[in-house]
Design a protein around this motif. Structure first.
Motif, PDB file in Angstrom:
ATOM      1  N   ARG A 240     -37.012  97.649  17.949  1.00  0.00           N
ATOM      2  CA  ARG A 240     -37.421  96.539  17.075  1.00  0.00           C
ATOM      3  C   ARG A 240     -37.893  95.350  17.909  1.00  0.00           C
ATOM      4  N   LEU A 241     -37.173  95.084  18.997  1.00  0.00           N
ATOM      5  CA  LEU A 241     -37.574  93.972  19.862  1.00  0.00           C
ATOM      6  C   LEU A 241     -38.958  94.205  20.455  1.00  0.00           C
ATOM      7  N   ARG A 242     -39.237  95.426  20.899  1.00  0.00           N
ATOM      8  CA  ARG A 242     -40.549  95.719  21.451  1.00  0.00           C
ATOM      9  C   ARG A 242     -41.637  95.662  20.383  1.00  0.00           C
ATOM     10  N   ALA A 243     -41.271  96.076  19.178  1.00  0.00           N
ATOM     11  CA  ALA A 243     -42.265  96.006  18.104  1.00  0.00           C
ATOM     12  C   ALA A 243     -42.639  94.569  17.786  1.00  0.00           C
ATOM     13  N   GLU A 244     -41.638  93.678  17.841  1.00  0.00           N
ATOM     14  CA  GLU A 244     -41.918  92.272  17.573  1.00  0.00           C
ATOM     15  C   GLU A 244     -42.886  91.679  18.613  1.00  0.00           C
ATOM     16  N   MET A 245     -42.953  92.274  19.772  1.00  0.00           N
ATOM     17  CA  MET A 245     -43.815  91.754  20.838  1.00  0.00           C
ATOM     18  C   MET A 245     -45.219  92.346  20.811  1.00  0.00           C
ATOM     19  N   MET A 246     -45.544  93.210  19.856  1.00  0.00           N
ATOM     20  CA  MET A 246     -46.881  93.786  19.753  1.00  0.00           C
ATOM     21  C   MET A 246     -47.892  92.730  19.312  1.00  0.00           C
ATOM     22  N   ASP A 247     -49.116  92.892  19.791  1.00  0.00           N
ATOM     23  CA  ASP A 247     -50.170  91.937  19.432  1.00  0.00           C
ATOM     24  C   ASP A 247     -50.797  92.259  18.090  1.00  0.00           C
ATOM     25  N   ASP A 248     -50.951  93.541  17.823  1.00  0.00           N
ATOM     26  CA  ASP A 248     -51.580  93.945  16.561  1.00  0.00           C
ATOM     27  C   ASP A 248     -50.600  93.711  15.418  1.00  0.00           C
ATOM     28  N   GLU A 249     -50.943  92.779  14.542  1.00  0.00           N
ATOM     29  CA  GLU A 249     -50.001  92.404  13.474  1.00  0.00           C
ATOM     30  C   GLU A 249     -49.768  93.543  12.498  1.00  0.00           C
ATOM     31  N   LYS A 250     -50.842  94.301  12.177  1.00  0.00           N
ATOM     32  CA  LYS A 250     -50.709  95.381  11.211  1.00  0.00           C
ATOM     33  C   LYS A 250     -49.821  96.492  11.761  1.00  0.00           C
ATOM     34  N   VAL A 251     -50.056  96.877  13.012  1.00  0.00           N
ATOM     35  CA  VAL A 251     -49.225  97.899  13.624  1.00  0.00           C
ATOM     36  C   VAL A 251     -47.801  97.400  13.771  1.00  0.00           C
ATOM     37  N   ARG A 252     -47.638  96.116  14.162  1.00  0.00           N
ATOM     38  CA  ARG A 252     -46.307  95.554  14.337  1.00  0.00           C
ATOM     39  C   ARG A 252     -45.509  95.603  13.042  1.00  0.00           C
ATOM     40  N   ASP A 253     -46.135  95.202  11.935  1.00  0.00           N
ATOM     41  CA  ASP A 253     -45.413  95.221  10.660  1.00  0.00           C
ATOM     42  C   ASP A 253     -45.015  96.634  10.263  1.00  0.00           C
ATOM     43  N   GLY A 254     -45.873  97.614  10.496  1.00  0.00           N
ATOM     44  CA  GLY A 254     -45.530  98.998  10.155  1.00  0.00           C
ATOM     45  C   GLY A 254     -44.371  99.520  10.977  1.00  0.00           C
ATOM     46  N   VAL A 255     -44.406  99.201  12.299  1.00  0.00           N
ATOM     47  CA  VAL A 255     -43.315  99.671  13.154  1.00  0.00           C
ATOM     48  C   VAL A 255     -42.008  98.985  12.768  1.00  0.00           C
ATOM     49  N   VAL A 256     -42.073  97.685  12.470  1.00  0.00           N
ATOM     50  CA  VAL A 256     -40.856  96.961  12.076  1.00  0.00           C
ATOM     51  C   VAL A 256     -40.274  97.551  10.793  1.00  0.00           C
ATOM     52  N   ARG A 257     -41.127  97.904   9.830  1.00  0.00           N
ATOM     53  CA  ARG A 257     -40.633  98.507   8.590  1.00  0.00           C
ATOM     54  C   ARG A 257     -39.974  99.859   8.871  1.00  0.00           C
ATOM     55  N   ASP A 258     -40.601 100.645   9.740  1.00  0.00           N
ATOM     56  CA  ASP A 258     -40.007 101.947  10.073  1.00  0.00           C
ATOM     57  C   ASP A 258     -38.664 101.778  10.776  1.00  0.00           C
ATOM     58  N   VAL A 259     -38.602 100.810  11.692  1.00  0.00           N
ATOM     59  CA  VAL A 259     -37.332 100.561  12.376  1.00  0.00           C
ATOM     60  C   VAL A 259     -36.270 100.085  11.397  1.00  0.00           C
ATOM     61  N   ALA A 260     -36.656  99.238  10.441  1.00  0.00           N
ATOM     62  CA  ALA A 260     -35.701  98.771   9.437  1.00  0.00           C
ATOM     63  C   ALA A 260     -35.203  99.926   8.571  1.00  0.00           C
ATOM     64  N   SER A 261     -36.126 100.855   8.218  1.00  0.00           N
ATOM     65  CA  SER A 261     -35.704 102.026   7.445  1.00  0.00           C
ATOM     66  C   SER A 261     -34.729 102.874   8.235  1.00  0.00           C
ATOM     67  N   MET A 262     -35.018 103.092   9.524  1.00  0.00           N
ATOM     68  CA  MET A 262     -34.107 103.874  10.354  1.00  0.00           C
ATOM     69  C   MET A 262     -32.762 103.175  10.504  1.00  0.00           C
ATOM     70  N   ALA A 263     -32.764 101.863  10.642  1.00  0.00           N
ATOM     71  CA  ALA A 263     -31.506 101.120  10.746  1.00  0.00           C
ATOM     72  C   ALA A 263     -30.696 101.236   9.458  1.00  0.00           C
ATOM     73  N   HIS A 264     -31.400 101.223   8.327  1.00  0.00           N
ATOM     74  CA  HIS A 264     -30.699 101.372   7.048  1.00  0.00           C
ATOM     75  C   HIS A 264     -30.061 102.761   6.941  1.00  0.00           C
ATOM     76  N   ILE A 265     -30.777 103.787   7.402  1.00  0.00           N
ATOM     77  CA  ILE A 265     -30.219 105.140   7.381  1.00  0.00           C
ATOM     78  C   ILE A 265     -28.997 105.217   8.282  1.00  0.00           C
ATOM     79  N   VAL A 266     -29.073 104.603   9.451  1.00  0.00           N
ATOM     80  CA  VAL A 266     -27.927 104.595  10.357  1.00  0.00           C
ATOM     81  C   VAL A 266     -26.731 103.895   9.722  1.00  0.00           C
ATOM     82  N   ASP A 267     -26.988 102.769   9.047  1.00  0.00           N
ATOM     83  CA  ASP A 267     -25.894 102.066   8.364  1.00  0.00           C
ATOM     84  C   ASP A 267     -25.267 102.946   7.270  1.00  0.00           C
ATOM     85  N   GLN A 268     -26.119 103.694   6.552  1.00  0.00           N
ATOM     86  CA  GLN A 268     -25.593 104.598   5.533  1.00  0.00           C
ATOM     87  C   GLN A 268     -24.718 105.677   6.164  1.00  0.00           C
ATOM     88  N   PHE A 269     -25.154 106.200   7.311  1.00  0.00           N
ATOM     89  CA  PHE A 269     -24.341 107.185   8.019  1.00  0.00           C
ATOM     90  C   PHE A 269     -22.975 106.614   8.371  1.00  0.00           C
TER      91      PHE A 269
END
Length: 446
Positions: A240-269
């Motif tokens: 997530r930290l590396r994604a926040e440092m991306m220059d491309d805003e569109k790619v950054r937002d997509g990666v951040v959403r995917d990381v948030a989804s994975m974090a939510h799955i981990v929390d559910q586990f």
């Protein structure tokens, strides 16, 4: 409604009492018949003995007087009774028949006149007259009260002994049935004492062994799942930290959403793998529902507000962490797969406090309802995204059972999914220390 006759003890009671009643009635009837037969046989033997004694007395000592109530009457005496022309009572008829069988074949036997002291008139072929001897009453006036009292005492003693034996037999079965119920609800199940008949001890031993093996498997799975989920949190944070440092805003937002989804799955586990009782302080369910409803309204002001029907009152409380997880999982599931309006309802039911969360979407197909609360099961393959792991309803069911309640997933009449959770009334009085002690404390309490 629970009926006592449906239990093993109730049926044993009915069976034992029925058998004892039939056996005592049969015993009473046999005693009465045998008593009448004994009286008749004794009276016949006594009368035959007296007749033979009179004959010997007349032959050997004709000048000596006869005993009282024993006499010899001439054949043509006017008081000689006539042969019975009408039906006589059965006991007397049986006595006369037995008397004729006891004496020679050509002997005439007649009963004495009715109303006079009981006697029998006997005339044999060699007798000069009628021999009159007294007989015992065939049905002496005996009070039945004493027999009925003894019968009641014996019956009561037998019933108490039989009920104690039935209770001793069903007590291990009841303990095993309660343990099976606790195990089926996912609650901590201490070992059941192995007592009773050999087959029951073998059954209890097999159940205890099964519980130990299932518990060990569950612990191993929970440890593995928690370890994997915990180890994933660190690389996800770096990603997530590396994604926040991306220059491309569109790619950054997509990666951040995917990381948030994975974090939510981990929390559910982690929530699903957490198998310890909730030791947080209890809070009012109605107040917490109002607070969470306001929070959802603040996050999504344009969405239709959550409808509340809170009728339980301040007596309905649950541990704070358990209640937050229950409501968050159910509301997330309703927003993701259901349709507004979402309704939260609390009330006092017949068997406990009731908490209901329902939406007005399409619901779940009846054939899939049984699989809805199974872990890692997605009823719709398209639901795999957005951070959903198939654990939402499984976590809800596990949390509800861990709190001592029951969870039922179904479709309501107006359409949509409805989750009904029922909690015991005494959940508000359970001390926090007892809930924090966990299964070991419950085993000691049992």
């Amino acid at each position: 409604m629970r009926r006592p006759i449906d239990s093993l003890f109730g049926r044993l009671v009915v069976l034992v009492i029925g058998v004892l009643v039939l056996s005592h009635l049969a015993w009473f009837a046999v005693i009465r018949v045998e008593r009448d037969n004994s009286q008749t046989r004794y009276a016949v033997e006594e009368a035959a003995f007296l007749v033979e004694a009179v004959r010997q007395h007349v032959a050997n000592n004709p000048d000596q007087p006869l005993p009282s109530r024993v006499r010899v009457v001439p054949l043509n005496a006017p008081d000689v009774p006539q042969p019975a022309s009408e039906a006589i009572p059965r006991p007397l008829s049986r006595f006369l028949d037995d008397m004729k069988d006891r004496l020679p074949d050509d002997t005439d036997v007649r009963p004495g006149e009715p109303g006079a002291p009981p006697s029998v008139w006997v005339h044999g072929a060699k007798d000069a007259g009628w021999i009159v001897v007294p007989v015992q009453p065939l049905r002496p006036p005996r009070s039945r009260d004493r027999m009925l009292v003894w019968l009641a005492i014996i019956f009561s003693t037998a019933v108490l002994a039989a009920l104690f034996a039935a209770w001793q037999l069903q007590s291990p079965l009841r303990s095993l049935a309660q343990a099976v119920g606790r195990f089926g609800r996912g609650q901590p199940t201490p070992p059941v004492p192995e007592r009773g008949p050999r087959e029951l001890r073998q059954l209890t031993h097999g159940f205890n062994q099964m519980v130990r093996e299932v518990s060990q498997t569950e612990n191993d799975r929970a440890v593995m799942l928690a370890g994997v989920a915990h180890d994933l949190k660190t690389p996800l944070a770096r990603l997530r930290l590396r994604a926040e440092m991306m220059d491309d805003e569109k790619v950054r937002d997509g990666v951040v959403r995917d990381v948030a989804s994975m974090a939510h799955i981990v929390d559910q586990f982690l929530v699903f793998a957490h198998d310890r009782p909730d030791g947080s302080e209890p809070v009012s369910v109605d107040q917490t529902c109002e607070r969470i409803s306001r929070a959802y309204r603040a996050v999504s002001p344009n969405a239709e507000p959550i409808r509340l029907a809170l009728e339980a009152g301040p007596s309905f409380v649950l541990p704070a962490a358990t209640l937050d997880r229950l409501l968050s999982n159910l509301l997330d599931n309703a927003h993701a797969y259901g349709a507004p309006p979402i309704v939260i309802e609390t009330r006092r039911g017949a068997n406990g406090w009731v908490l209901v969360v329902a939406d007005h979407g399409k619901g779940i197909a009846p054939d899939d309802l049984i699989k809805a609360s199974r872990p890692f099961v997605r009823l719709d393959p398209a639901r795999g995204g957005s951070g959903h792991s198939g654990l939402g309803l499984a976590i809800v069911e596990r949390l509800a059972r861990r709190a001592g309640g029951e969870c039922e997933v179904g479709n309501h009449a107006q359409g949509g999914l409805q989750v009904v959770m029922t909690f015991p009334f005494d959940i508000a009085t359970r001390p926090v220390a007892e809930r924090r002690a966990g299964p070991q404390h419950e085993e000691r309490a049992l």
